[in-house]
Design an enzyme around this catalytic site. Structure first.
Site, short mmCIF file in Angstrom:
data_model
loop_
_atom_site.label_atom_id
_atom_site.label_comp_id
_atom_site.label_asym_id
_atom_site.label_seq_id
_atom_site.Cartn_x
_atom_site.Cartn_y
_atom_site.Cartn_z
N ASP A 25 0.84 -1.20 0.00
CA ASP A 25 0.00 0.00 0.00
C ASP A 25 0.88 1.25 0.00
OD1 ASP A 25 0.87 -0.07 2.64
OD2 ASP A 25 -1.13 0.16 3.52
N SER A 26 2.21 1.06 0.09
CA SER A 26 3.14 2.17 -0.12
C SER A 26 2.97 2.78 -1.50
CB SER A 26 4.59 1.69 0.07
OG SER A 26 4.84 0.53 -0.70
N ASP A 64 -1.05 -6.24 -0.62
CA ASP A 64 -1.09 -5.62 0.71
C ASP A 64 -2.50 -5.02 0.92
OD1 ASP A 64 -0.06 -4.68 3.07
OD2 ASP A 64 1.05 -3.01 2.16
N LYS A 94 -1.22 -9.58 2.48
CA LYS A 94 -0.55 -9.13 3.69
C LYS A 94 -1.52 -8.27 4.48
CE LYS A 94 2.86 -5.85 3.82
NZ LYS A 94 2.27 -4.83 4.70
N GLU A 96 -1.74 -5.68 7.90
CA GLU A 96 -1.12 -5.00 9.03
C GLU A 96 -1.88 -5.46 10.27
OE1 GLU A 96 -0.32 -0.85 8.61
OE2 GLU A 96 0.59 -1.12 6.64
N GLU A 162 8.43 -4.52 10.86
CA GLU A 162 8.84 -3.19 10.39
C GLU A 162 9.29 -2.32 11.57
OE1 GLU A 162 6.19 -1.20 7.67
OE2 GLU A 162 7.35 0.67 7.73
#
Ligand code: KIV
Length: 252
Positions: A25-26, A64, A94, A96, A162
């Site tokens: 999502d970056s 993500d 993925k 978070e 992270e």
């Protein structure tokens, strides 16, 4: 693992032999011009994942899941995550993670959607935590180890760590049998991940724990400037780039 947002980068990931393409999502910050990852939508991740999957043949593709596409309602989360595999060509998602994603990891895994858990700094929580290093005291470090074990037990196939202390990442890696993949987490993880724009030197800024291995931004600027100069000076297009058809000389 390296992030990828488009088909050509996907192809290069295969050429180089990188194991995992993460459609992070970056993409919100790197390519879509958002100030954070929070505005990124399921549609945007699905579209970029589909592009990457058209370029990749060998690497594992991880989509993500963006902010609020999971974690509130299980049926919505299953649908959103399922779309990445059914429509976009991802092999896994993925998430978070936090305490709220343990059961969801079990549900998704049971349904055949492999889950990569992301712990430590989870930028989708930036309004609560900022973008600072996490797990810096004994209690918060212990919570990260516990969450790692809970997500492993729930079926996660790997854990991204992270921006945590290197010795904590080492402890998590030792405590788990699934691979850990670090970003700003030191050398003791099983693997590493970085954001492609930072690695190739395309982004203007680089996280303190990241590294530029190239200078694509300068290369792009040089090429764009050379093109602009060549057009304005009349050097481009030259004879090599042009075709004149016989009999069309006196049309007007
Ligand atoms: O979105 C992303 O690129 C990520 C990596 C930094 C792990 O989540």
């Amino acid at each position: 693992m390296l992030t990828a947002y488009d088909a050509p980068t996907g192809r290069l990931i295969d050429d180089v032999g990188i194991d995992i393409a993460l459609v992070g999502d970056s993409v919100g910050n790197t390519r879509l011009g958002y100030d954070s990852t929070l505005p990124v939508t399921v549609e945007e991740i699905a579209s970029h994942t589909a592009a990457v999957s058209r370029g990749v043949e060998d690497a594992l593709i991880v989509a993500d899941m963006p902010f609020l596409s999971f974690g509130a309602d299980t049926a919505d989360a299953v649908e959103n995550c399922g779309r990445m595999l059914k429509e976009a060509g991802a092999d896994a998602v993925k998430l978070e993670c936090g305490p709220h994603t343990v059961e969801l990891t079990r549900t998704l895994t049971d349904l055949g959607i492999p889950v990569q858990a992301h712990l430590g700094l989870t930028p989708q929580h930036e309004n609560e935590t900022g973008l600072y290093r996490q797990g810096t005291d004994v209690d918060s470090a212990r919570r990260i180890i516990d969450l790692g074990q809970e997500h492993e037990a729930a079926g996660a196939f790997s854990i991204v760590l992270e921006h945590v202390p290197a010795n904590l990442a080492g402890a998590v890696t030792e405590a788990l049998s699934i691979p850990t993949i670090g970003i700003g987490a030191g050398p003791e993880c099983d693997g590493q991940v970085l954001v492609i724009d930072e690695v190739i030197g395309l982004s203007e800024r680089t996280a303190p724990f990241s590294e530029r291995f190239g200078n694509v931004r300068e290369e792009m600027k040089d090429a764009m400037k050379a093109y602009d100069d060549a057009v304005k000076s009349g050097e481009f297009p030259a004879d090599d780039h042009s075709h004149y058809e016989a009999g069309l000389d006196d049309m007007y």
